[in-house]
Enzyme design. Structure first.
Site, short mmCIF file in Angstrom:
data_model
loop_
_atom_site.label_atom_id
_atom_site.label_comp_id
_atom_site.label_asym_id
_atom_site.label_seq_id
_atom_site.Cartn_x
_atom_site.Cartn_y
_atom_site.Cartn_z
N CYS A 73 27.09 8.55 18.75
CA CYS A 73 26.74 8.87 19.96
C CYS A 73 27.13 7.38 20.69
O CYS A 73 25.81 6.58 20.47
CB CYS A 73 26.13 9.85 20.10
SG CYS A 73 25.59 9.46 22.23
N HIS A 150 38.08 12.12 18.63
CA HIS A 150 38.18 12.23 19.81
C HIS A 150 40.03 12.57 20.30
O HIS A 150 40.38 12.17 18.76
CB HIS A 150 37.93 10.60 20.24
CG HIS A 150 36.39 10.73 20.35
ND1 HIS A 150 36.24 10.76 21.59
CD2 HIS A 150 35.83 10.41 19.16
CE1 HIS A 150 34.94 11.38 21.60
NE2 HIS A 150 34.38 10.25 20.38
N GLU A 199 32.49 16.50 25.97
CA GLU A 199 31.80 16.66 23.88
C GLU A 199 31.57 17.19 24.13
O GLU A 199 31.15 18.33 24.20
CB GLU A 199 30.43 15.78 25.15
CG GLU A 199 30.47 13.74 25.55
CD GLU A 199 29.36 13.33 24.79
OE1 GLU A 199 28.91 13.36 23.62
OE2 GLU A 199 29.09 12.46 26.01
N CYS A 208 30.27 9.36 28.13
CA CYS A 208 30.75 9.49 26.38
C CYS A 208 30.85 7.71 26.02
O CYS A 208 31.26 7.82 26.62
CB CYS A 208 31.73 10.54 26.33
SG CYS A 208 31.99 10.90 24.90
N GLY A 211 33.82 8.41 23.65
CA GLY A 211 35.07 8.40 24.72
C GLY A 211 35.52 7.43 25.11
O GLY A 211 36.60 7.46 25.42
#
Length: 264
Positions: A73, A150, A199, A208, A211
């Site tokens: 994260c 992703h 997410e 994110c 991301g």
């Protein structure tokens, strides 16, 4: 279970951080989900647990709002950098990270991205960077692993995409055996993107970090932008620099409050 915690956020992506480097705190899927509940718990997108490490300054474990434990994260890592308060290394399931805090946030050096289909992972061999699949108008995603998986779709207008509906469909598609984070990216300049992310295990959040990294790398690889890239998320901006090796992500992280809780 009584524990001390710090509430923090990175561009509105919020966390409960428990520093258990000196005092053990037991967290599992059920307790993580209870703590993350915004009505009956403390409330957060992700729960972060810091534990002692023999090779780094800490081990960082991450649970999403739904109780699922995940590998990485980015926004939370910047928060941890500010909490530690000095340059540090942190072990995660997604790799060893280098953290450099500053007055408003941090720069985090993430491991090099992985591009092979079985590193994302996908269910079977195919071109991960031009995935020959579509969900409604979302097609041709670029898939990459930034410590977590992703899929990035390039669109003309990120705000026109019904990500609340399409995000969970793509996240749980059988082509992604470990599920996937779903991003939509819009090129806004030679070194800038606008991005929204669904997410994995958390849903729509204001930002994110991984991301943003995934979108920037996908755009660089497709020669749509050049590094460093300013990525604008609903909660604000991150700067992503990538030259083919490790990823440097820079942006804010904010303390909200500290407290203690007693949650069964």
């Amino acid at each position: 279970m009584r524990f001390a915690f710090t509430k923090m956020h990175g561009l509105g992506n919020d966390f409960v951080v428990i520093d258990a480097r000196e005092t053990h705190v037991a967290i599992d899927e059920s307790s993580a989900r209870t703590i993350a509940d915004r009505h009956t718990g403390i409330g957060c997108d992700q729960l972060i647990l810091l534990e002692p490490s023999t090779t780094a300054d800490a081990v960082m474990r991450i649970w999403n709002h739904d109780g699922s434990e995940v590998e990485a994260c980015g926004n939370a890592t910047r928060a941890v950098a500010r909490l530690i308060g000095k340059p540090a290394t942190v072990e995660t399931a997604g790799g060893l990270l280098t953290l450099t805090p500053n007055d408003n946030g941090a720069t985090v050096d993430l491991a090099a991205p992985r591009f092979a289909w079985d590193q994302i992972p996908l269910a079977y061999a195919m071109d991960a960077q031009n995935l020959p699949l579509a969900w409604d108008d979302l097609a041709d995603p670029f898939c990459v692993n930034i410590g977590n998986p992703h899929a990035v779709f390039f669109v003309a207008d990120v705000d026109a995409v019904d990500l609340a509906r399409l995000g969970p469909l793509i996240e749980h598609d059988s082509v992604f055996p470990q599920r996937v984070n779903v991003g939509v990216a819009q090129v806004t300049g030679s070194a800038s993107l606008k991005v929204r992310v669904w997410e994995r295990g958390a849903g729509l959040t204001r930002a994110c970090g991984t991301g943003a990294c995934a979108a920037a790398i996908a755009a660089i690889k497709r020669k749509l932008v050049t590094s460093p890239v300013t990525v604008t998320l609903p909660g604000g901006d991150l700067t992503i620099a990538w030259d083919g090796g490790a990823i440097a992500m820079s942006g804010p992280a904010t303390f909200v409050f500290s407290g203690t809780a007693d949650i069964a």
